[in-house]
Design a protein around this motif. Sequence first.
Motif, PDB file in Angstrom:
ATOM      1  N   UNK A  56     -26.502  73.217  72.896  1.00  0.00           N
ATOM      2  CA  UNK A  56     -25.275  72.468  72.618  1.00  0.00           C
ATOM      3  C   UNK A  56     -25.271  71.145  73.384  1.00  0.00           C
ATOM      4  N   UNK A  57     -25.874  70.102  72.832  1.00  0.00           N
ATOM      5  CA  UNK A  57     -25.980  68.829  73.556  1.00  0.00           C
ATOM      6  C   UNK A  57     -24.643  68.138  73.812  1.00  0.00           C
ATOM      7  N   UNK A  58     -23.583  68.561  73.135  1.00  0.00           N
ATOM      8  CA  UNK A  58     -22.270  67.953  73.374  1.00  0.00           C
ATOM      9  C   UNK A  58     -21.394  68.817  74.283  1.00  0.00           C
ATOM     10  N   UNK A  59     -22.005  69.802  74.911  1.00  0.00           N
ATOM     11  CA  UNK A  59     -21.284  70.679  75.829  1.00  0.00           C
ATOM     12  C   UNK A  59     -21.490  70.200  77.271  1.00  0.00           C
ATOM     13  N   UNK A  60     -20.419  70.235  78.058  1.00  0.00           N
ATOM     14  CA  UNK A  60     -20.459  69.866  79.472  1.00  0.00           C
ATOM     15  C   UNK A  60     -19.839  70.997  80.275  1.00  0.00           C
ATOM     16  N   UNK A  61     -20.484  71.389  81.375  1.00  0.00           N
ATOM     17  CA  UNK A  61     -19.937  72.394  82.277  1.00  0.00           C
ATOM     18  C   UNK A  61     -19.698  71.732  83.632  1.00  0.00           C
ATOM     19  N   UNK A  62     -18.467  71.804  84.119  1.00  0.00           N
ATOM     20  CA  UNK A  62     -18.144  71.206  85.413  1.00  0.00           C
ATOM     21  C   UNK A  62     -17.972  72.282  86.472  1.00  0.00           C
ATOM     22  N   UNK A  63     -18.372  71.958  87.690  1.00  0.00           N
ATOM     23  CA  UNK A  63     -18.268  72.859  88.833  1.00  0.00           C
ATOM     24  C   UNK A  63     -17.793  72.066  90.055  1.00  0.00           C
TER      25      UNK A  63
END
Length: 393
Positions: free
Chosen positions: A224-231
């Motif tokens: 999923x190249x348009x997915x972002x996961x923030x931490x």
Amino acid sequence: MNGYIERQKSANEFSLTDLPLRPDLRGRVPYGAPQIDAPVRLNTNENPYPPPSTLVEAMVSAVRSSTGELHRYPDRNATELRADLAAYLGHGLTAGHIWAANGSNEVLQQIMQAFGGLGRSAMGFDPSYSVHAIIAATSATEWISGARDDDFRLDPDKAVAAIEELRPDIVLLTSPNNPTGEVLDLEVIERLAAAATGMVVVDEAYFEFTRPGTPSALSLLASNPRLIVTRTLSKAFGMAGTRLGYLAAHPAVIEAMELVRLPYHLSAVTQAMARVALAHRDEVLSTVEAVCAERDATAAWLRGIGLEVLDSDANFLLFGRLPDRHAVWERLLWRGVLIREVGPPGWLRVTIGTAKEMATFRAELEDVLWSCVREAHGRLGGTSTVPAVSPLA
């Protein structure tokens, strides 16, 4: 002289309303939880345990080493820190998949700056992290509030329908969700990502507190190249004062972040301290188990006295339903316990503290609830005594 006096008088009476502020910012108030020096502070979802002495010593050494170069700008792209963050996350990620900034809120702001803006929109599902909407507003991005069910859980079918109908440029998901503590199944995230035409952001600020075996949205990045996961390092790592947040995404997303970031936005001291925390992560994260055990015990106790409590995979609990939540919040504060008046009406959120802090919370909350029951009993014309049972059972 008279003209000078008049100008001084005008300056003294000058206020925010006299400034040429953006119209969409007028009437807004700054975000922030109450900063009150209460004996027991359980309102901002911090790790209640301070950094261990070995970590403190290592940080002091790292900062001391970095001070010799403080007359120079820091590494603009935080290359070594990003490599360390990638190693911590795993999932085949490299430094090229990672971006870091001053807290995950700055990361979210940069996402809005890159993919939102005038004429674009962002969607979240309330109740959720209220800063998402605030960051959208300050970046001139239209905010669309999607609804949750009556139990505050996200209905995948309704969420997909809303995304397909309104076509937001950014979809913001929070897992575990703040303030409810709900974790989203990966299948749900995949469905929402497939429905979205823009970027999908999964805010995993509290992921380290999830139950063992809980999968992360990081596992979906490769497809999923348009997915972002923030931490963030502010929560489980106990580094809230350091201000270090980060994201993982396709390298193309990192290029987008470089377009909107300020030059040298991440100080050399911040980078050094974050790298030390990651190097000592086993020791730092050793407190997570104790926090989670206290969370589950507190949830059981709250249910035992007749309150509703949402299942949580974070380091906080949302409990209710209270006829007058402000009165409960205020009376707890009078007794030296600060929790958060946030979320849906009738509900309060408590951050999980140490065993001693939670014992104080339980004792004071029970006393507050009893006092509310006695007052209500008196207003209804009852006797001055009430049965010796749980106040809300």
